[in-house]
Structure formats: C-alpha cells, structure tokens
Write a protein that holds these residues in place. Structure first.
Motif, short mmCIF file in Angstrom:
data_model
loop_
_atom_site.label_atom_id
_atom_site.label_comp_id
_atom_site.label_asym_id
_atom_site.label_seq_id
_atom_site.Cartn_x
_atom_site.Cartn_y
_atom_site.Cartn_z
N VAL A 12 9.32 -14.98 6.83
CA VAL A 12 10.39 -14.60 5.92
C VAL A 12 9.80 -13.49 5.05
O VAL A 12 8.71 -13.64 4.50
N ARG A 13 10.55 -12.38 4.91
CA ARG A 13 9.99 -11.20 4.24
C ARG A 13 10.97 -10.63 3.23
O ARG A 13 12.18 -10.63 3.45
N TYR A 14 10.40 -10.13 2.14
CA TYR A 14 11.15 -9.39 1.12
C TYR A 14 10.34 -8.14 0.80
O TYR A 14 9.12 -8.21 0.63
N ARG A 15 11.01 -7.00 0.74
CA ARG A 15 10.36 -5.81 0.18
C ARG A 15 11.44 -4.98 -0.50
O ARG A 15 12.43 -4.58 0.11
N ASP A 62 7.22 -1.86 -6.38
CA ASP A 62 7.63 -1.84 -4.98
C ASP A 62 6.84 -2.99 -4.38
O ASP A 62 5.64 -2.87 -4.09
N PHE A 63 7.49 -4.13 -4.22
CA PHE A 63 6.82 -5.40 -3.97
C PHE A 63 7.21 -5.96 -2.61
O PHE A 63 8.38 -5.93 -2.23
N GLU A 64 6.22 -6.48 -1.92
CA GLU A 64 6.45 -7.11 -0.62
C GLU A 64 5.88 -8.52 -0.66
O GLU A 64 4.79 -8.74 -1.18
N ILE A 65 6.64 -9.46 -0.10
CA ILE A 65 6.19 -10.84 -0.02
C ILE A 65 6.62 -11.39 1.33
O ILE A 65 7.71 -11.09 1.81
N MET A 66 5.74 -12.16 1.96
CA MET A 66 6.02 -12.76 3.26
C MET A 66 5.43 -14.16 3.33
O MET A 66 4.39 -14.41 2.72
N VAL A 67 6.10 -15.02 4.09
CA VAL A 67 5.59 -16.37 4.34
C VAL A 67 5.87 -16.72 5.80
O VAL A 67 7.03 -16.67 6.22
N PRO A 68 4.84 -17.08 6.57
CA PRO A 68 5.09 -17.55 7.93
C PRO A 68 5.76 -18.93 7.88
O PRO A 68 5.36 -19.79 7.08
#
Length: 144
Positions: A12-15, A62-68
């Motif tokens: 799941v990704r947000y940027r 400018d932020f990115e976050i991800m979780v497998p």
C-alpha cells in the motif's frame, strides 16, 4: 552496516505533498485502510521525504510511505497498490535509539556519509521496525 538488495511486494503506497503536522493522521489512515480490509502487514513501514518546502509558516513534505501487505485491497484515491519496491546494492544503517536521541543519531549518520564521500544513488528510505513511546528501531537505507 550491510550491503544487500531490498525487495518487497504488494505494498500500500502514498506519495504526495503533505503538511508536516498531518503526518500522524496519515499514519492512522493507512492503518485504518489496512485493518479495515482485514489485511496484514508483512514487512516494515517504509517512508521517505523526497523534498521539503515552506508554505507560509507551514512546512510541506513531498512524502512517500509504503507498507507490504498480504493481499490486494480496494483503496481510496489517497492510496494505491504498488506491485514491487526494489533497491539494488543498498547501504543499510541499523539504528536503535531512544526517541530523544534519534535526531542526534541521524546527524552522526549524515556526518559519516559526508566524511566518507558516500554518494547515494537513490533517495534515503527509513524502514521502521519498531516505534514505541521510548525506542525507535529503524534501518536507514539507500542505494550506492
């Protein structure tokens, strides 16, 4: 420090640009989306601040976050699914410290990188293993 490859699937990704004070709300929403779809995290919280800018008094990232996670889930416009996250030949700096010493540790890491003329080939990502009220256990990772 280790040199390996890093690879995760089904994230799941947000940027996007976000105000610094809204980061905790973003983390809460990410957890709500994952838990609300009966998905399970199967890896660390991966984050990266690509750029900073000042908008009046506010700091925007400018932020990115991800979780497998363990399965595909339907997502809102804010989040998307990412099939794969991969960085080749990483420098992995494992940091376990108190929340109060984290900034100091990061300053020392940046100083080490400068003094040893290490030129990252990718953005710097934080792989958060544990964050409680007292301790932070994270890996600072970038391609070299």
């Amino acid at each position: 420090m280790k040199k390996n490859n890093v690879e995760y699937f089904n994230l799941v990704r947000y940027r996007n640009w976000i105000r610094q004070e809204k980061l905790s709300t973003l983390y809460d929403e990410l957890n709500r989306v994952i838990n609300g779809n009966n998905a399970k995290k199967c890896g660390p919280l991966i984050s990266c601040t690509h750029f900073l800018r000042k908008n009046g008094e506010a700091i925007e990232l400018d932020f990115e976050i991800m979780v497998p996670i363990d399965k595909d889930i339907p997502l809102t416009l804010e989040f998307c699914m990412c099939d794969k996250f991969y960085i080749e030949k990483v420098l992995d700096i494992h940091v376990v410290t108190s929340k109060f010493s984290f900034e100091k540790e990061m300053t020392e890491i940046n100083q080490y990188i400068r003094e040893n003329n290490i030129l990252p080939k990718t953005a710097t990502y934080s792989f958060l293993e544990k964050d409680d009220n007292e301790m932070i256990d994270t890996h600072i990772i970038f391609g070299i």
